[in-house]
Design an enzyme around this catalytic site. Sequence first.
Site, PDB file in Angstrom:
ATOM      1  N   GLY A  74       4.579   6.771   2.691  1.00 53.37           N
ATOM      2  CA  GLY A  74       3.554   7.663   2.340  1.00 53.37           C
ATOM      3  C   GLY A  74       4.446   8.970   1.953  1.00 53.37           C
ATOM      4  O   GLY A  74       5.518   9.075   2.562  1.00 53.37           O
ATOM      5  N   CYS A  96       9.260   3.100   5.501  1.00 50.55           N
ATOM      6  CA  CYS A  96       9.564   4.568   5.107  1.00 50.55           C
ATOM      7  C   CYS A  96       8.672   5.334   6.237  1.00 50.55           C
ATOM      8  O   CYS A  96       9.165   5.302   7.510  1.00 50.55           O
ATOM      9  CB  CYS A  96       9.090   4.605   3.912  1.00 50.55           C
ATOM     10  SG  CYS A  96       9.682   6.106   3.097  1.00 50.55           S
ATOM     11  N   TYR A  97       7.533   6.059   5.838  1.00 49.27           N
ATOM     12  CA  TYR A  97       6.827   6.832   6.616  1.00 49.27           C
ATOM     13  C   TYR A  97       6.252   6.096   7.925  1.00 49.27           C
ATOM     14  O   TYR A  97       6.340   6.594   8.979  1.00 49.27           O
ATOM     15  CB  TYR A  97       5.623   7.656   5.911  1.00 49.27           C
ATOM     16  CG  TYR A  97       4.668   8.346   6.795  1.00 49.27           C
ATOM     17  CD1 TYR A  97       5.033   9.591   7.030  1.00 49.27           C
ATOM     18  CD2 TYR A  97       3.656   7.936   7.341  1.00 49.27           C
ATOM     19  CE1 TYR A  97       4.198  10.537   7.940  1.00 49.27           C
ATOM     20  CE2 TYR A  97       2.785   8.338   8.438  1.00 49.27           C
ATOM     21  CZ  TYR A  97       3.105   9.693   8.401  1.00 49.27           C
ATOM     22  OH  TYR A  97       2.282  10.540   9.464  1.00 49.27           O
ATOM     23  N   HIS A 143      12.316   0.502   0.558  1.00 50.30           N
ATOM     24  CA  HIS A 143      10.997   0.036   0.306  1.00 50.30           C
ATOM     25  C   HIS A 143      11.394  -1.529  -0.155  1.00 50.30           C
ATOM     26  O   HIS A 143      11.842  -1.823  -1.073  1.00 50.30           O
ATOM     27  CB  HIS A 143      10.624   0.643  -0.976  1.00 50.30           C
ATOM     28  CG  HIS A 143       9.774   2.081  -0.271  1.00 50.30           C
ATOM     29  ND1 HIS A 143       8.388   1.981   0.076  1.00 50.30           N
ATOM     30  CD2 HIS A 143      10.453   3.345  -0.337  1.00 50.30           C
ATOM     31  CE1 HIS A 143       8.351   3.599   0.305  1.00 50.30           C
ATOM     32  NE2 HIS A 143       9.284   4.106  -0.081  1.00 50.30           N
ATOM     33  N   GLU A 146       9.336  -4.032  -0.798  1.00 49.16           N
ATOM     34  CA  GLU A 146       8.319  -4.434  -1.989  1.00 49.16           C
ATOM     35  C   GLU A 146       8.599  -4.323  -3.424  1.00 49.16           C
ATOM     36  O   GLU A 146       8.133  -4.803  -4.281  1.00 49.16           O
ATOM     37  CB  GLU A 146       6.998  -3.702  -1.618  1.00 49.16           C
ATOM     38  CG  GLU A 146       6.843  -2.176  -1.854  1.00 49.16           C
ATOM     39  CD  GLU A 146       7.227  -1.157  -0.741  1.00 49.16           C
ATOM     40  OE1 GLU A 146       6.731  -0.044  -0.737  1.00 49.16           O
ATOM     41  OE2 GLU A 146       7.923  -1.582   0.007  1.00 49.16           O
ATOM     42  N   ASP A 156     -12.689 -10.786 -15.910  1.00 46.51           N
ATOM     43  CA  ASP A 156     -13.138 -10.513 -14.749  1.00 46.51           C
ATOM     44  C   ASP A 156     -14.805 -10.900 -14.363  1.00 46.51           C
ATOM     45  O   ASP A 156     -15.146 -11.398 -13.494  1.00 46.51           O
ATOM     46  CB  ASP A 156     -12.933  -8.928 -14.336  1.00 46.51           C
ATOM     47  CG  ASP A 156     -11.589  -8.598 -14.475  1.00 46.51           C
ATOM     48  OD1 ASP A 156     -10.777  -9.542 -14.217  1.00 46.51           O
ATOM     49  OD2 ASP A 156     -11.296  -7.651 -14.812  1.00 46.51           O
ATOM     50  N   SER A 157     -15.709 -10.265 -15.308  1.00 46.05           N
ATOM     51  CA  SER A 157     -17.097 -10.641 -15.248  1.00 46.05           C
ATOM     52  C   SER A 157     -17.138 -12.080 -15.425  1.00 46.05           C
ATOM     53  O   SER A 157     -18.283 -12.815 -14.846  1.00 46.05           O
ATOM     54  CB  SER A 157     -17.747  -9.630 -16.193  1.00 46.05           C
ATOM     55  OG  SER A 157     -17.447 -10.115 -17.851  1.00 46.05           O
ATOM     56  N   SER A 158     -16.495 -12.863 -16.377  1.00 46.68           N
ATOM     57  CA  SER A 158     -16.703 -14.237 -16.661  1.00 46.68           C
ATOM     58  C   SER A 158     -16.383 -15.165 -15.275  1.00 46.68           C
ATOM     59  O   SER A 158     -17.128 -15.946 -15.001  1.00 46.68           O
ATOM     60  CB  SER A 158     -15.697 -14.859 -17.758  1.00 46.68           C
ATOM     61  OG  SER A 158     -16.109 -14.004 -18.990  1.00 46.68           O
ATOM     62  N   LYS A 168      -5.359  -9.037 -10.770  1.00 40.75           N
ATOM     63  CA  LYS A 168      -5.767  -9.773 -12.014  1.00 40.75           C
ATOM     64  C   LYS A 168      -5.241 -11.275 -12.320  1.00 40.75           C
ATOM     65  O   LYS A 168      -5.889 -11.956 -12.543  1.00 40.75           O
ATOM     66  CB  LYS A 168      -5.400  -9.014 -13.260  1.00 40.75           C
ATOM     67  CG  LYS A 168      -5.683  -9.740 -14.588  1.00 40.75           C
ATOM     68  CD  LYS A 168      -7.041  -9.541 -14.943  1.00 40.75           C
ATOM     69  CE  LYS A 168      -7.420  -8.410 -15.209  1.00 40.75           C
ATOM     70  NZ  LYS A 168      -8.900  -8.232 -15.862  1.00 40.75           N
TER      71      LYS A 168
END
Length: 510
Positions: free
Chosen positions: A52, A79-80, A166, A168, A224-226, A366
């Site tokens: 952060g 980190c933080y 980091h 990630e 997404d909606s499908s 996604k």
Amino acid sequence: MILIIDFGSQFNQLIARRVREHQVYCQIIPPAMLTEAYIQDTRPEGIILSGGPSSIYGENSPKVDPAVFNSGLPVLGICYGLQFMVHALGGNVRRSEKREYGFAELMIADHGDLFAGIDQQTQCWMSHGDSITDLPEGFAVTASTANTRVAAVSCPERRLYGLQFHPEVEHTLKGRDILSNFLFTICGCRQSWTMKSFAEQAIEDIKKTVGDKKVILGLSGGVDSSVAALLIHKAIGRHLTCIYVDNGLMRKNESAVLKESLTRHLDMNIRFVDASDDFLGPLDGVTDPEKKRKIIGNVFIDVFDREAAKIEDAEFLGQGTLYPDIIESQSVFGGPSDVIKSHHNVGGLPENMKLKLIEPLKFLFKDEVRQLGLEIGLPEDLVWRQPFPGPGLGIRIIGPITRERLDVLREADAILLEEVKKSGYYKKLWQSFAVLLPIKSVGVMGDQRTYENTVVIRAVTSKDAMTADWAKLPYEVLGRISNRIINEVNGVNRVTYDITSKPPGTIEWE
């Protein structure tokens, strides 16, 4: 299950992505939610404290109850998160004389636990201004860099670990291996989280939540909606009514194509509503992007309220909200991360909305949604459709929205997509689209001076939309797109290519 505590890092979502890539489920929560009761309820195998921008000595710096360090659960501070752990347990942290940002050579002193199987020297990525000077009792330094003596620490007896860098980000070459060691060697996680298991649990949860009531869902035809629609349909069948709203901001021929595709592939109740006047009227003269999103979101709800009145016992509004939507809009339940932009699924919903939300995809990224779509049987042409924003072309027209400007953008965008598909790049790209700018420039066409619109081509590669890189499309492809747009779209005499990555930019222009 791993809990990731949001201390405000821009990389929170990347931590979550890396954990899930190991088929381990995780959630990002704000510090205030990490209580003993929450831990007992969720029963995580471990906890990750994110990085952060704050200093631990800052007045409003984020904190968790230090009792978490005595819970017996493995804790990894990044980190933080590491600095907070050290400070809370009696160590010392001070402002560094030399801030360390970017690549660094990590020298590993202890190859147990976190660094098992990793070379003695490896590249990592730093981003910190404070440094640890004194460690709490029982902690030992396990890695250093040229500028940072305490680059990694461990206290195996208490199952506490920390990294000043980091793991990630892609720039930390062995970051995935480090996280793998934490997840499996230290936390004892199993690779049990799959889209099949998620689908089974989600369908069961929807059945319990909805019961014999009815759900309406806004079906855009996007993935997404499908996927959300098909998942809800598998849970409650004909109790779901899908509504496709043509807001006047769709791409060329999109409504006609989607109507044919959706009715052919999905055996569901689908109503098609032409509401273009409802949207374009309130948007007249509006240029601020956040106001556009709010207007579109509010009108969307008004249309749904109107349609819901026609459906007896409709109590729920289904949406294809994804995890990045929540993270960018409200920093996951009010955590300390900055709001980037509101999303139509999140920030555009009025407080007096009559329907209760049901969002079965809200903890998925996604690429996970696409995996889920294939798992539950959604046709591949819908699964691999590039993302299209809920506000549609309204946020790809910079400045005021008019029917004339919409027509110009539709024609340019149609040419772009046609050429991208011809080139074989469509599935390789996360998104490719055109943007219409509110500026004109001088040109020469047919020996005559022109003063016409500028269109921007935007094409990016990404895994989850949280970070993205501009696509290195071949010059010949860009040339064909530019040539066709200028020659075939009335009112355009200049085409440019956006080579901005995310961050610092966003994928969409608004």
